[in-house]
Design a protein around this motif. Structure first.
Motif, short mmCIF file in Angstrom:
data_model
loop_
_atom_site.label_atom_id
_atom_site.label_comp_id
_atom_site.label_asym_id
_atom_site.label_seq_id
_atom_site.Cartn_x
_atom_site.Cartn_y
_atom_site.Cartn_z
N ALA A 136 53.64 55.75 60.94
CA ALA A 136 52.27 54.83 60.51
C ALA A 136 52.51 53.35 60.36
CB ALA A 136 51.41 55.62 59.86
N SER A 137 50.73 53.29 60.82
CA SER A 137 51.07 51.73 60.36
C SER A 137 50.13 51.42 59.19
CB SER A 137 50.41 51.74 61.16
OG SER A 137 49.72 50.68 62.73
N GLU A 138 49.36 52.41 58.57
CA GLU A 138 49.01 52.39 57.32
C GLU A 138 48.42 53.79 57.01
OE1 GLU A 138 44.38 52.32 58.74
OE2 GLU A 138 45.37 49.90 58.45
N VAL A 139 48.45 54.05 55.19
CA VAL A 139 47.63 55.19 54.75
C VAL A 139 46.47 55.40 54.39
CG1 VAL A 139 48.07 57.16 53.31
CG2 VAL A 139 49.66 55.93 54.64
N SER A 140 45.46 55.26 54.90
CA SER A 140 44.26 54.94 54.51
C SER A 140 43.59 55.62 53.33
CB SER A 140 42.82 54.97 55.72
OG SER A 140 43.17 53.68 56.56
N VAL A 141 42.78 54.96 52.28
CA VAL A 141 42.34 56.49 51.17
C VAL A 141 41.28 55.93 50.63
CG1 VAL A 141 42.77 57.13 48.92
CG2 VAL A 141 45.08 56.13 50.07
N ARG A 142 39.98 57.42 50.45
CA ARG A 142 38.78 57.14 50.12
C ARG A 142 38.75 57.90 48.78
NH1 ARG A 142 33.14 56.91 51.71
NH2 ARG A 142 34.58 56.51 53.85
N LEU A 143 38.12 57.04 47.80
CA LEU A 143 38.08 57.50 46.93
C LEU A 143 36.03 58.21 46.38
CD1 LEU A 143 39.70 54.74 45.15
CD2 LEU A 143 40.40 56.85 45.44
N SER A 144 36.18 59.39 45.34
CA SER A 144 34.90 59.46 45.30
C SER A 144 34.06 58.11 44.34
CB SER A 144 34.97 60.79 44.01
OG SER A 144 35.67 60.20 42.75
N ASP A 145 34.71 57.84 43.71
CA ASP A 145 33.50 56.18 42.92
C ASP A 145 34.84 55.16 43.87
OD1 ASP A 145 32.82 54.44 41.82
OD2 ASP A 145 33.21 55.60 40.06
N LEU A 146 33.80 54.84 45.10
CA LEU A 146 34.49 53.17 45.50
C LEU A 146 34.66 51.98 44.56
CD1 LEU A 146 31.98 50.80 46.19
CD2 LEU A 146 31.65 53.00 47.24
N TYR A 147 33.83 51.39 43.38
CA TYR A 147 34.93 50.84 42.29
C TYR A 147 36.14 51.09 41.44
CZ TYR A 147 30.09 49.90 43.49
OH TYR A 147 28.22 49.48 44.14
#
Length: 386
Positions: free
Chosen positions: A204-215
């Protein structure tokens, strides 16, 4: 208060003066409210584009490497951090898409649909088809809306994806519209298919992440950098130039507000000075009858204050009408230049509150000098004026 009675009488006797004073402030208020709305809309669109349509944290390969080989292990590790709501390994690369004798350069993004959808909310942005169809067919693709227009492809059509000496035929499973420049180049395909066409193997080129609190993104990126050999960047770092641009624009807008304030203020002051020139004898008579210099000042300041509420009201009405017209007839913008695809206006209650405060301040400040000038007139000389 006799000052209030005299001030009201002056306004009633000079409707033209009152009209132009109210109009000048109302236009200034309308311009400021619309500018606040435009800047608020632009900021929200930018933040939506940079945050909602992008991962909160992007983890890249180790130093000296071009790909992430143990992306499954890395994904499992990231899931152990608190606040993580989506983790998606991705393989990116450049290719060419052909359809009906039309060819366009594109960015291929190989994904696992079940992981990518919570990250980027692709299904929500689809205007045709289904993103999850990529799980059912290895040789399928979801493409950007503007790319679909340019190559004249729709759901169910077959397109050719060409990368160097490799070529595969893909069925268009859906069309996605994010409202960003990526709509012109985006091609989603299954991760295994991307690994084949890009010739990179199981990476994979990257592993991307989403958080419940972007800050929390900067803290998570720092933690990953500290505990692993991978390179993690938060959306704040990735979009630092855009955030700096927004801060710079805010400063320019403040200067713009000051200039509008000055223009409206000078207009009111000039009108009030002309009125004082016409009423010199009247002012002299009032002072001869016992009116103090302070009372004379109060009269003219009260005139300015009485005109402030209608100025604010008319300005707010004009701003609301202008905002509605802009939203009814949206202005399309080139997203590759402005990072947003349309001009939007956000009307918030606080904008109108500040507009009312602005109208009060500009009327009072603009009336101070004329009021002071009127109070300094000599009663004898004022009465003697022809």
């Amino acid at each position: 208060m006799f000052e209030h009675i005299i001030a009201s009488h002056h306004i009633v006797r000079n409707p033209r003066m009152a009209f132009f004073t109210v109009l000048s402030v109302a236009l200034a208020v309308a311009i400021i409210v619309v500018m606040m709305g435009l800047m608020g809309g632009f900021r929200e669109e930018i933040m939506s584009t940079t945050i909602e349509n992008n991962p909160h944290v992007v983890i890249g390969p180790k130093e000296g490497e071009n790909e992430i080989h143990l992306y499954r292990t890395l994904s499992a590790t990231v899931w152990t951090y608190p606040g993580v709501v989506a983790v998606s390994p991705r393989l990116k690369g450049k290719a060419v898409v052909e359809h009906r004798d039309r060819a366009r350069g594109v960015e291929v993004v190989g994904v696992i649909p079940a992981d990518e959808d919570p990250l980027m909310r692709v299904e929500r942005d689809l205007i045709e088809g289904s993103f999850m169809d990529l799980e059912l067919s290895r040789y399928s693709a979801v493409i950007g809306s503007r790319l679909a227009e340019e190559i004249r492809a729709s759901t169910g059509d077959r397109i050719e994806l060409i990368r160097q000496n490799r070529s595969i035929s893909l069925k268009v499973a859906g069309i996605v519209e994010t409202g960003t420049a990526s709509d012109k180049t985006l091609v989603y395909i299954p991760l295994e298919t991307a690994q084949d066409i890009l010739g990179q193997g199981d990476v994979a080129s990257e592993v991307s992440v989403r958080l419940s609190d972007l800050y929390d993104a900067p803290y998570l990126a720092e933690e990953i950098n500290r505990k692993t050999s991978y390179t993690a960047r938060s959306w704040v770092e990735i979009n630092r130039d855009i955030l700096n641009l927004l801060e710079t624009q805010s400063r320019f807008v403040i200067i713009f507000y000051i200039l509008i304030f000055a223009i409206a203020g000078f207009g009111i002051a000039n009108t009030m000075i002309m009125i004082i020139t016409r009423r010199t004898k009247e002012i002299g008579i009032l002072m001869a009858m016992g009116a103090t210099r302070l009372s004379i000042m109060k009269i003219f300041i009260l005139e300015s204050l009485i005109l402030a509420p209608p100025s604010a009201l008319i300005g707010c009405i004009l701003a609301y009408i202008a905002a509605r017209l802009i939203m009814m007839y949206p202005v399309e913008l080139p997203s590759e230049i402005y990072m947003v695809s349309r001009m939007t206006v956000v009307m918030k209650p606080e904008f109108f509150f500040w507009a009312v405060i602005y109208s009060m301040i500009v009327n009072v400040v603009a009336g101070l000098y004329p009021a002071y000038r009127a109070s300094r007139l000599d009663p004898v000389e004022a009465i003697a004026v022809e």
